[in-house]
Scaffold this motif. Structure first.
Motif, mmCIF file in Angstrom:
data_model
loop_
_atom_site.group_PDB
_atom_site.id
_atom_site.type_symbol
_atom_site.label_atom_id
_atom_site.label_comp_id
_atom_site.label_asym_id
_atom_site.label_seq_id
_atom_site.Cartn_x
_atom_site.Cartn_y
_atom_site.Cartn_z
ATOM 1 N N PHE A 1 -0.814 -3.773 -8.478
ATOM 2 C CA PHE A 1 0.452 -3.062 -8.855
ATOM 3 C C PHE A 1 1.416 -2.976 -7.901
ATOM 4 O O PHE A 1 2.844 -2.849 -8.521
ATOM 5 C CB PHE A 1 -0.214 -1.633 -9.158
ATOM 6 C CG PHE A 1 -1.046 -1.327 -10.247
ATOM 7 C CD1 PHE A 1 -0.640 -1.427 -11.704
ATOM 8 C CD2 PHE A 1 -2.580 -1.505 -9.965
ATOM 9 C CE1 PHE A 1 -1.629 -1.263 -12.643
ATOM 10 C CE2 PHE A 1 -3.370 -1.295 -11.029
ATOM 11 C CZ PHE A 1 -2.928 -1.390 -12.439
ATOM 12 N N VAL A 2 1.234 -3.255 -6.633
ATOM 13 C CA VAL A 2 2.705 -3.195 -5.543
ATOM 14 C C VAL A 2 3.180 -4.355 -5.935
ATOM 15 O O VAL A 2 2.689 -5.774 -5.910
ATOM 16 C CB VAL A 2 1.865 -2.931 -4.370
ATOM 17 C CG1 VAL A 2 3.350 -3.078 -3.389
ATOM 18 C CG2 VAL A 2 1.108 -1.744 -4.287
ATOM 19 N N ARG A 3 4.526 -4.512 -6.019
ATOM 20 C CA ARG A 3 5.299 -5.527 -6.439
ATOM 21 C C ARG A 3 5.352 -6.487 -4.940
ATOM 22 O O ARG A 3 5.521 -5.725 -4.052
ATOM 23 C CB ARG A 3 6.669 -5.059 -6.824
ATOM 24 C CG ARG A 3 6.627 -4.287 -8.256
ATOM 25 C CD ARG A 3 7.953 -4.019 -8.507
ATOM 26 N NE ARG A 3 8.855 -4.992 -9.003
ATOM 27 C CZ ARG A 3 10.066 -4.907 -9.169
ATOM 28 N NH1 ARG A 3 10.700 -3.811 -9.501
ATOM 29 N NH2 ARG A 3 10.909 -6.212 -9.135
ATOM 30 N N THR A 4 5.579 -7.892 -5.163
ATOM 31 C CA THR A 4 5.789 -8.530 -3.884
ATOM 32 C C THR A 4 6.963 -8.088 -3.132
ATOM 33 O O THR A 4 7.145 -8.348 -1.994
ATOM 34 C CB THR A 4 5.633 -10.022 -4.376
ATOM 35 O OG1 THR A 4 4.605 -10.183 -4.942
ATOM 36 C CG2 THR A 4 5.808 -11.031 -3.116
ATOM 37 N N GLU B 1 7.508 -7.441 0.752
ATOM 38 C CA GLU B 1 8.700 -8.211 1.661
ATOM 39 C C GLU B 1 9.514 -7.497 2.170
ATOM 40 O O GLU B 1 9.748 -7.540 3.502
ATOM 41 C CB GLU B 1 9.350 -9.131 0.604
ATOM 42 C CG GLU B 1 8.728 -10.092 -0.222
ATOM 43 C CD GLU B 1 7.890 -11.412 0.674
ATOM 44 O OE1 GLU B 1 8.126 -11.375 1.733
ATOM 45 O OE2 GLU B 1 7.178 -12.251 0.217
ATOM 46 N N ARG B 2 9.874 -6.383 1.862
ATOM 47 C CA ARG B 2 10.849 -5.318 2.334
ATOM 48 C C ARG B 2 10.191 -4.726 3.586
ATOM 49 O O ARG B 2 10.767 -4.368 4.584
ATOM 50 C CB ARG B 2 11.259 -4.364 1.412
ATOM 51 C CG ARG B 2 12.238 -4.795 0.336
ATOM 52 C CD ARG B 2 12.420 -3.702 -0.991
ATOM 53 N NE ARG B 2 13.455 -4.322 -2.055
ATOM 54 C CZ ARG B 2 13.576 -3.981 -2.932
ATOM 55 N NH1 ARG B 2 12.542 -3.286 -3.465
ATOM 56 N NH2 ARG B 2 14.489 -4.366 -4.046
ATOM 57 N N LEU B 3 8.869 -4.493 3.198
ATOM 58 C CA LEU B 3 8.060 -3.785 4.317
ATOM 59 C C LEU B 3 7.987 -4.636 5.531
ATOM 60 O O LEU B 3 8.155 -4.000 6.685
ATOM 61 C CB LEU B 3 6.665 -3.343 3.900
ATOM 62 C CG LEU B 3 5.714 -2.808 4.745
ATOM 63 C CD1 LEU B 3 6.180 -1.123 5.124
ATOM 64 C CD2 LEU B 3 4.352 -2.627 4.208
ATOM 65 N N VAL B 4 7.521 -5.809 5.407
ATOM 66 C CA VAL B 4 7.328 -6.746 6.619
ATOM 67 C C VAL B 4 8.629 -7.136 7.229
ATOM 68 O O VAL B 4 8.604 -7.469 8.546
ATOM 69 C CB VAL B 4 6.132 -7.681 6.298
ATOM 70 C CG1 VAL B 4 5.154 -7.028 5.772
ATOM 71 C CG2 VAL B 4 6.786 -8.829 5.476
ATOM 72 N N ASP C 1 0.063 -8.865 3.340
ATOM 73 C CA ASP C 1 -0.798 -8.103 2.227
ATOM 74 C C ASP C 1 -1.587 -6.959 3.117
ATOM 75 O O ASP C 1 -1.534 -5.827 2.519
ATOM 76 C CB ASP C 1 -1.725 -8.898 1.482
ATOM 77 C CG ASP C 1 -0.861 -9.856 0.539
ATOM 78 O OD1 ASP C 1 0.182 -9.602 0.104
ATOM 79 O OD2 ASP C 1 -1.574 -10.719 -0.154
ATOM 80 N N ALA C 2 -1.896 -7.360 4.231
ATOM 81 C CA ALA C 2 -2.521 -6.274 5.085
ATOM 82 C C ALA C 2 -1.942 -5.196 5.423
ATOM 83 O O ALA C 2 -2.195 -4.077 5.236
ATOM 84 C CB ALA C 2 -3.153 -7.135 6.459
ATOM 85 N N ALA C 3 -0.592 -5.531 5.737
ATOM 86 C CA ALA C 3 0.326 -4.364 6.152
ATOM 87 C C ALA C 3 0.783 -3.417 4.812
ATOM 88 O O ALA C 3 0.775 -2.170 5.009
ATOM 89 C CB ALA C 3 1.740 -5.063 6.434
ATOM 90 N N ALA C 4 0.739 -4.296 3.621
ATOM 91 C CA ALA C 4 0.925 -3.440 2.537
ATOM 92 C C ALA C 4 -0.145 -2.532 2.074
ATOM 93 O O ALA C 4 -0.001 -1.391 1.992
ATOM 94 C CB ALA C 4 1.168 -4.316 1.305
ATOM 95 N N GLY C 5 -1.382 -3.239 2.420
ATOM 96 C CA GLY C 5 -2.640 -2.369 2.108
ATOM 97 C C GLY C 5 -2.756 -1.067 3.066
ATOM 98 O O GLY C 5 -3.064 -0.088 2.873
#
Length: 228
Positions: A71-74, A78-81, A156-160
């Motif tokens: 559900f979390v958009r790519t 990208e914005r997060l990292v 993906d780990a950062a998003a998690g």
């Protein structure tokens, strides 16, 4: 990319499970007396409560990983990292990144590389030209593929971790309002934030290396006749 994400399955889960440590330590610090009293009872109910305390965070991380992937958009990852709201992909800045890489001779660039150095070229168009003309021909080169895999892993780990931190914060607020009970300590939150920053910075650097590494490998292949 599907194969890379499959390869990252177990390492990704390992990185995400690190977030459980601050939760365990915070619960132990804040509710030590309750834990000891519960354990001393040696009843089936007591063991069930302890098992819930131990297993629930692990189950939550597993569920959050699935939710994040589905559900979390790519674009948000990208914005997060990359710490950018607009055009976060490192390929959007490929012209600046290659100029900083000592492996690349700026005086002998082939048309495929010089194409995304044109003045007035938009970030998205620059990323598209880098991806199509440079990355795709060398994406299976071991060095490029490994860097891409590490980039996806830490992104993906950062998003998690971000998702888990938000979920814990939400649960902590609800617990305080409803039961006047805290779940996390300030140090626990600080640990999660620092871990998130570490993963984000690592992903950011891997993304930059993926761009410059693909260019360097493209130049080597182009000079050796490996790229048509």
């Amino acid at each position: 990319m599907g194969d890379l994400k499959k390869e990252n399955g177990k390492p990704l889960m390992g990185l995400l499970l690190v977030t459980v440590a601050p939760i365990y330590l915070s619960v132990a610090f804040l509710h030590w007396e309750w834990l000891v009293a519960t354990a001393s009872g040696w009843t089936l109910e007591a063991w069930g409560q302890l098992a819930a305390v131990g297993v629930t965070p692990l189950l939550c991380v597993t569920v959050l990983l699935s939710l994040m992937s589905g559900f979390v958009r790519t674009s948000w990852k990208e914005r997060l990292v990359h710490f950018r709201w607009r055009d976060p992909l490192p390929g959007c800045r490929s012209d600046l990144l290659l100029a900083c890489d000592h492996r690349i001779d700026m005086t002998t660039l082939p048309p495929e590389v010089s194409a995304f150095q044109e003045e007035g070229l938009g970030p998205r168009e620059r990323n598209s030209r880098w991806y199509s003309n440079v990355y795709l021909p060398v994406r299976e080169v071991p060095a490029v593929r490994n860097t891409h895999r590490k980039y996806l892993l830490h992104r993906d780990a950062a998003a998690g971790v971000f998702t888990t931190t938000v979920a814990v914060l939400f649960a902590d607020v609800i617990a305080m309002l409803v039961w006047d009970v805290r779940i996390m300590t300030g140090i626990g939150y600080l640990s999660l934030v620092l871990y998130l920053l570490l993963l984000a910075v690592t992903a950011n650097e891997a993304g930059k290396r993926m761009v410059t590494g693909s260019i360097a490998n493209f130049l080597n292949y182009e000079h050796s006749g490996g790229v048509e």
